[in-house]
Design an enzyme around this catalytic site. Structure first.
Site, PDB file in Angstrom:
ATOM      1  N   GLU A  73       0.806  -1.226   0.000  1.00 51.35           N
ATOM      2  CA  GLU A  73       0.000   0.000   0.000  1.00 51.35           C
ATOM      3  C   GLU A  73       0.836   1.271   0.000  1.00 51.35           C
ATOM      4  O   GLU A  73       1.795   1.403   0.761  1.00 51.35           O
ATOM      5  CB  GLU A  73      -0.913  -0.011   1.224  1.00 51.35           C
ATOM      6  CG  GLU A  73      -1.972   1.069   1.181  1.00 51.35           C
ATOM      7  CD  GLU A  73      -3.194   0.661   1.952  1.00 51.35           C
ATOM      8  OE1 GLU A  73      -4.117   0.094   1.320  1.00 51.35           O
ATOM      9  OE2 GLU A  73      -3.233   0.879   3.174  1.00 51.35           O
TER      10      GLU A  73
ATOM     11  N   LYS B 287       0.659   4.830   1.101  1.00 52.03           N
ATOM     12  CA  LYS B 287      -0.182   5.446   2.140  1.00 52.03           C
ATOM     13  C   LYS B 287       0.649   6.452   2.937  1.00 52.03           C
ATOM     14  O   LYS B 287       1.579   6.067   3.634  1.00 52.03           O
ATOM     15  CB  LYS B 287      -0.692   4.316   3.053  1.00 52.03           C
ATOM     16  CG  LYS B 287      -1.501   4.715   4.257  1.00 52.03           C
ATOM     17  CD  LYS B 287      -1.877   3.437   5.001  1.00 52.03           C
ATOM     18  CE  LYS B 287      -2.700   3.675   6.224  1.00 52.03           C
ATOM     19  NZ  LYS B 287      -3.063   2.407   6.894  1.00 52.03           N
TER      20      LYS B 287
ATOM     21  N   LYS C 188      -7.913   2.544  -3.177  1.00 54.56           N
ATOM     22  CA  LYS C 188      -8.442   2.349  -1.830  1.00 54.56           C
ATOM     23  C   LYS C 188      -9.062   3.669  -1.362  1.00 54.56           C
ATOM     24  O   LYS C 188      -8.371   4.666  -1.187  1.00 54.56           O
ATOM     25  CB  LYS C 188      -7.346   1.893  -0.861  1.00 54.56           C
ATOM     26  CG  LYS C 188      -7.910   1.412   0.471  1.00 54.56           C
ATOM     27  CD  LYS C 188      -6.830   0.790   1.334  1.00 54.56           C
ATOM     28  CE  LYS C 188      -7.445   0.202   2.600  1.00 54.56           C
ATOM     29  NZ  LYS C 188      -6.412  -0.278   3.531  1.00 54.56           N
TER      30      LYS C 188
ATOM     31  N   GLU D 280     -14.331  -5.739   1.596  1.00 55.85           N
ATOM     32  CA  GLU D 280     -13.710  -5.806   2.920  1.00 55.85           C
ATOM     33  C   GLU D 280     -14.748  -5.879   4.040  1.00 55.85           C
ATOM     34  O   GLU D 280     -15.751  -5.172   4.019  1.00 55.85           O
ATOM     35  CB  GLU D 280     -12.839  -4.558   3.103  1.00 55.85           C
ATOM     36  CG  GLU D 280     -12.180  -4.424   4.459  1.00 55.85           C
ATOM     37  CD  GLU D 280     -11.344  -3.153   4.530  1.00 55.85           C
ATOM     38  OE1 GLU D 280     -10.292  -3.093   3.863  1.00 55.85           O
ATOM     39  OE2 GLU D 280     -11.757  -2.200   5.235  1.00 55.85           O
TER      40      GLU D 280
ATOM     41  N   ASN E 147     -10.351  -7.215   7.430  1.00 56.81           N
ATOM     42  CA  ASN E 147      -9.528  -6.188   8.051  1.00 56.81           C
ATOM     43  C   ASN E 147      -9.412  -6.479   9.538  1.00 56.81           C
ATOM     44  O   ASN E 147     -10.424  -6.602  10.238  1.00 56.81           O
ATOM     45  CB  ASN E 147     -10.143  -4.798   7.819  1.00 56.81           C
ATOM     46  CG  ASN E 147      -9.150  -3.689   8.086  1.00 56.81           C
ATOM     47  OD1 ASN E 147      -8.401  -3.735   9.068  1.00 56.81           O
ATOM     48  ND2 ASN E 147      -9.137  -2.691   7.224  1.00 56.81           N
TER      49      ASN E 147
ATOM     50  N   GLU F  33      -5.870  -8.140   6.125  1.00 55.62           N
ATOM     51  CA  GLU F  33      -5.453  -6.741   6.045  1.00 55.62           C
ATOM     52  C   GLU F  33      -5.221  -6.157   7.438  1.00 55.62           C
ATOM     53  O   GLU F  33      -5.956  -6.466   8.370  1.00 55.62           O
ATOM     54  CB  GLU F  33      -6.523  -5.902   5.357  1.00 55.62           C
ATOM     55  CG  GLU F  33      -7.035  -6.439   4.028  1.00 55.62           C
ATOM     56  CD  GLU F  33      -8.230  -5.635   3.550  1.00 55.62           C
ATOM     57  OE1 GLU F  33      -8.217  -4.396   3.707  1.00 55.62           O
ATOM     58  OE2 GLU F  33      -9.186  -6.244   3.052  1.00 55.62           O
ATOM     59  N   SER F  34      -4.218  -5.318   7.556  1.00 53.47           N
ATOM     60  CA  SER F  34      -3.901  -4.549   8.774  1.00 53.47           C
ATOM     61  C   SER F  34      -3.249  -5.418   9.848  1.00 53.47           C
ATOM     62  O   SER F  34      -3.560  -6.603   9.995  1.00 53.47           O
ATOM     63  CB  SER F  34      -5.136  -3.870   9.373  1.00 53.47           C
ATOM     64  OG  SER F  34      -5.718  -2.982   8.453  1.00 53.47           O
TER      65      SER F  34
END
Length: 257
Positions: A45, A47, A107, A156, A178, A208-209
């Protein structure tokens, strides 16, 4: 926070001016993650900031970062385009898309077909849809509209109830769990482990995360994830390539000789 973001999005949509169409080659996110470069696929990502962490990277050159991700063996790139809360921009995605030869995903908080039209015009290969931002029936409409326009979707969820509701309506080709709780912003890989058995057969499962090191990768791989979406730990690394190398414990990409 989520409701505040959505309120901002509704205001942005009311003022949205569609950009000119960017003519670029397209790559399939589903295909890339079905044949990952390593034991578990990577969406890396781009970001700059987040509401919970503030500015993550002061020296921020999105194209340079994206090039580094591609060289480092990422299977796809996710680009934050939200301006107000993540200090992203749709122009970042346009610039990245003309530079790399792997799938690029937008995103953002997509809640309206006008945003999908915008996503197509800036050249994205795929986009994010988040369960809970709109009613599930509308989410399905947005999903179908995106695919009719040639866009793939990563759908998601943040909670088991959301996943159950989602798969009762339809089975997305790509589902992301997530690990961040949207109410507390805390992360736990237990989210991935607890929802793994509910992912429908045939869907690509992305965690994710909260993924920062090789042990985290191994844990979600054991749970059944096909790929991970990683932003913060890669953005904080000395270089994107170094970040990926450390994350994978030095594992070489399958195409290397």
């Amino acid at each position: 926070m989520l409701e505040k973001i959505l309120e901002t999005k509704r205001d942005e949509i009311s003022k949205l001016i569609l950009p000119d169409q960017v003519e670029v080659p397209h790559y399939s996110l589903f295909e890339a993650l079905s044949n990952p470069n390593r034991s578990i696929g990577l969406i890396a990502e781009v970001k700059k900031a987040s509401p919970s962490k503030g500015v993550i990277k002061e020296h921020f050159d999105p194209v340079e970062i994206a090039r580094g991700y591609e060289v480092g063996g990422a299977d796809a790139i996710s680009v934050l385009t939200d301006v107000s809360y993540f200090q992203g921009h749709r122009d970042y995605l346009k610039a990245i898309k003309t530079t790399v030869s792997i799938p690029v995903m937008r995103k953002d908080f997509i809640i309206d077909k006008a945003q999908i039209d915008e996503t197509v015009r800036i050249g994205a290969d795929a986009m994010l849809l988040i369960v809970g931002t709109v009613p599930i029936s509308k989410l399905k409409d947005l999903y179908d509209y995106a695919y009719s326009k040639g866009l793939e979707c990563l759908v998601e969820v943040h909670a088991k109830e959301e996943l159950v509701e989602l798969i009762s309506e339809f089975h997305p080709k790509i589902i992301g769990v997530n690990n961040r709780n949207l109410k507390t912003f805390e992360t736990s890989l237990t989210q991935t482990e607890e929802m793994a058995d509910l992912i429908p057969d045939g869907s690509i499962f992305i965690s994710e995360s909260g993924i920062h090191k090789k042990e985290d990768l191994d844990r979600v791989l054991r749970a059944g994830a096909s790929a991970v979406l990683v932003g913060e730990s890669l953005m904080r690394a000395e270089t994107p390539e170094t970040g990926i190398k450390v994350l994978y414990g030095g594992e070489q990409i399958a195409t290397s000789t």
